[in-house]
Write a protein that holds these residues in place. Sequence first.
Motif, mmCIF file in Angstrom:
data_model
loop_
_atom_site.group_PDB
_atom_site.id
_atom_site.type_symbol
_atom_site.label_atom_id
_atom_site.label_comp_id
_atom_site.label_asym_id
_atom_site.label_seq_id
_atom_site.Cartn_x
_atom_site.Cartn_y
_atom_site.Cartn_z
ATOM 1 N N ILE A 1 -2.484 -7.870 2.557
ATOM 2 C CA ILE A 1 -3.824 -7.488 3.024
ATOM 3 C C ILE A 1 -3.724 -6.384 4.072
ATOM 4 N N LEU A 2 -2.801 -6.578 5.027
ATOM 5 C CA LEU A 2 -2.622 -5.609 6.104
ATOM 6 C C LEU A 2 -2.272 -4.224 5.569
ATOM 7 N N PHE A 3 -1.374 -4.179 4.587
ATOM 8 C CA PHE A 3 -0.937 -2.886 4.067
ATOM 9 C C PHE A 3 -1.870 -2.323 2.998
ATOM 10 N N HIS A 4 -2.822 -3.118 2.549
ATOM 11 C CA HIS A 4 -3.845 -2.586 1.638
ATOM 12 C C HIS A 4 -4.966 -1.880 2.413
ATOM 13 N N VAL A 33 -12.624 -4.039 -4.379
ATOM 14 C CA VAL A 33 -12.412 -5.168 -5.301
ATOM 15 C C VAL A 33 -10.993 -5.700 -5.165
ATOM 16 N N ALA A 34 -10.026 -4.799 -5.000
ATOM 17 C CA ALA A 34 -8.626 -5.206 -4.843
ATOM 18 C C ALA A 34 -8.442 -6.069 -3.596
ATOM 19 N N LEU A 35 -9.117 -5.693 -2.498
ATOM 20 C CA LEU A 35 -9.035 -6.487 -1.272
ATOM 21 C C LEU A 35 -9.573 -7.889 -1.498
ATOM 22 N N GLY A 36 -10.694 -7.990 -2.203
ATOM 23 C CA GLY A 36 -11.265 -9.308 -2.510
ATOM 24 C C GLY A 36 -10.316 -10.151 -3.340
ATOM 25 N N MET A 37 -9.618 -9.527 -4.283
ATOM 26 C CA MET A 37 -8.671 -10.260 -5.122
ATOM 27 C C MET A 37 -7.503 -10.813 -4.309
ATOM 28 N N MET A 68 -5.104 11.281 3.437
ATOM 29 C CA MET A 68 -3.880 11.239 2.644
ATOM 30 C C MET A 68 -2.707 10.714 3.459
ATOM 31 N N PHE A 69 -2.666 11.054 4.736
ATOM 32 C CA PHE A 69 -1.603 10.523 5.604
ATOM 33 C C PHE A 69 -1.762 9.014 5.780
ATOM 34 N N ILE A 70 -2.983 8.573 6.039
ATOM 35 C CA ILE A 70 -3.247 7.142 6.223
ATOM 36 C C ILE A 70 -2.928 6.369 4.940
ATOM 37 N N SER A 71 -3.235 6.961 3.796
ATOM 38 C CA SER A 71 -2.999 6.273 2.519
ATOM 39 C C SER A 71 -1.526 5.925 2.323
ATOM 40 N N GLY A 72 -0.646 6.746 2.867
ATOM 41 C CA GLY A 72 0.787 6.485 2.741
ATOM 42 C C GLY A 72 1.222 5.199 3.411
ATOM 43 N N LEU A 73 0.438 4.725 4.365
ATOM 44 C CA LEU A 73 0.762 3.464 5.038
ATOM 45 C C LEU A 73 0.649 2.280 4.086
ATOM 46 N N SER A 74 -0.042 2.492 2.960
ATOM 47 C CA SER A 74 -0.150 1.447 1.934
ATOM 48 C C SER A 74 0.998 1.498 0.928
ATOM 49 N N GLY A 75 1.859 2.500 1.051
ATOM 50 C CA GLY A 75 2.948 2.655 0.095
ATOM 51 C C GLY A 75 3.899 1.474 0.048
ATOM 52 N N SER A 76 3.968 0.718 1.152
ATOM 53 C CA SER A 76 4.883 -0.417 1.203
ATOM 54 C C SER A 76 4.456 -1.582 0.328
ATOM 55 N N THR A 77 3.254 -1.509 -0.247
ATOM 56 C CA THR A 77 2.858 -2.577 -1.176
ATOM 57 C C THR A 77 3.792 -2.618 -2.391
ATOM 58 N N LYS A 99 6.817 -12.483 9.636
ATOM 59 C CA LYS A 99 5.922 -12.964 10.691
ATOM 60 C C LYS A 99 4.580 -13.447 10.135
ATOM 61 N N LEU A 100 3.976 -12.675 9.243
ATOM 62 C CA LEU A 100 2.633 -12.970 8.749
ATOM 63 C C LEU A 100 2.621 -13.677 7.401
ATOM 64 N N GLY A 101 3.704 -13.554 6.644
ATOM 65 C CA GLY A 101 3.708 -14.084 5.284
ATOM 66 C C GLY A 101 3.390 -13.003 4.278
ATOM 67 N N ARG A 102 3.534 -13.352 2.984
ATOM 68 C CA ARG A 102 3.366 -12.351 1.929
ATOM 69 C C ARG A 102 1.904 -11.952 1.753
ATOM 70 N N LYS A 103 1.010 -12.923 1.725
ATOM 71 C CA LYS A 103 -0.406 -12.643 1.465
ATOM 72 C C LYS A 103 -1.023 -11.802 2.585
#
Length: 466
Positions: free
Chosen positions: A82-85, A174-178, A108-117, A74-78
């Motif tokens: 961003i969403l999962f970061h 910094v990672a988000l900016g990249m 720590m629970f919220i951080s797991g939502l970024s695991g899909s990166t 739906k959103l594309g890779r980029k």
Amino acid sequence: MAIINQVISTAMISYVCTSLGLLYTLPSSTVELFSSVNTTLDRVMTQTEISFMGSASSASSFLITPFVWYFLNKLGRKRTLILFHLPQLIAWIILVTINKVEAVLLAMFISGLSGSTFLIIPVFVSEYCEVSIRGAMMSGHIIFYELGIMISYFFGGFLEYKTIMYISLIMSAVALGMICCIRESPLYLIQKERDEEAVKSIQFYRGLKKNCSEISREVECIRKILNFDCGNNDSDEKQSLKKDDIPSEKLSFIQILTKSRTTRRIVFKLLFIQTVSIFQGLIVVQVFAKPLLQFAVPSMSATLSTVLFALVVAISSLIGAYLLDTVGRRPLFINAATATGLCCVILGTQMHFNWGPSWLTAVFMNFYFFFYILGAGTIPTVLIGELFLPETRIFAAVLCAEWSFLCNFILLSIFIPLEKSFGLGAIFYLFAVCSFITAIATCILIPETMGLRIDEIQLKLLRNRK
């Protein structure tokens, strides 16, 4: 110029995993602090809360992963990256600003939502990299993740808690900016009929000038991949896929899985390879790093052992990235799995019979880390990105990730009871058996994919099936 653009873009994307490595190993360096009277939080953590802190990210990763395929389409890779970061950035902000036990657990629970990166990056990278460097680039996120783990262990041994939090927050920002600076996948843009944007993306990733004839050839090549009929060279399967006059490229993953024997075989092969790879045991060492290494190598300090472990793993990731595109996936996997098995046999007998000095345990433990990452820790992820067509790759990656979470959970759940009942030596015998099974299964089940385009890999799979 083209390869430089691809390498830089991959490094910028993969850097996201550095702060994830810091975040996911945070419990290892803070358990003692949070459970002591000198805690930096508002109160001392209970054992139940400490246990939840270690497992919360895995639970949320398991819950969110099934939805990744929807956002990627739906959103594309980029934008999906961003969403999962964002959850890990939010987690660091919580950890920096709120000194409460409940806030740490929530973070720590919220951080797991970024695991899909870990799923998004290989899919993204595989869609713009040239075949000559595809394997190395698809393993880039593992290198940066292991680098984050190494930094985390180092920080935990030498820096104060608040200092670690602020540095980690800056690294995440910094990672988000990249991510915001990278280009969208040309394959996704053509898939969505956004041809003008796709041409600009191809220009960048291939280092081509505007209106170059090579751009048209690249566009046609991507269209060919998107329209590839996985039944092209198999008349029975072709008729099955064309049943009810539904074009094969319009089928959902479930329909393709149901109708295509080739796709089913790939899925089952990868799930089996992934299972025995995980049961080679490195996840146990990562989660129980300090106590396990302290038991196995009592003559070495826990901090030094964990930092050395992370350093060996990071070096192995770099070497593995190089060998993937020089030696090939299949021979590297077979040899690495065999070497891992031999290391586990030596470690098992050493822990069981104590026939050598403790420094020998440290040496073979690090060889075990090295060979595991060289094979089982890297290659299954690369194969997922190479063996599936674009319309099935995302869902297949999600399926394999969910299976991995389940296998990790099972292994971590049975580790303590097995270790108490049979000892650590017997556990390494189990790891050795799984390593040798991995080597044999790779010989029988996995084709070589180095240097092949997606359509060429599919034709090879069809020929192998016959």
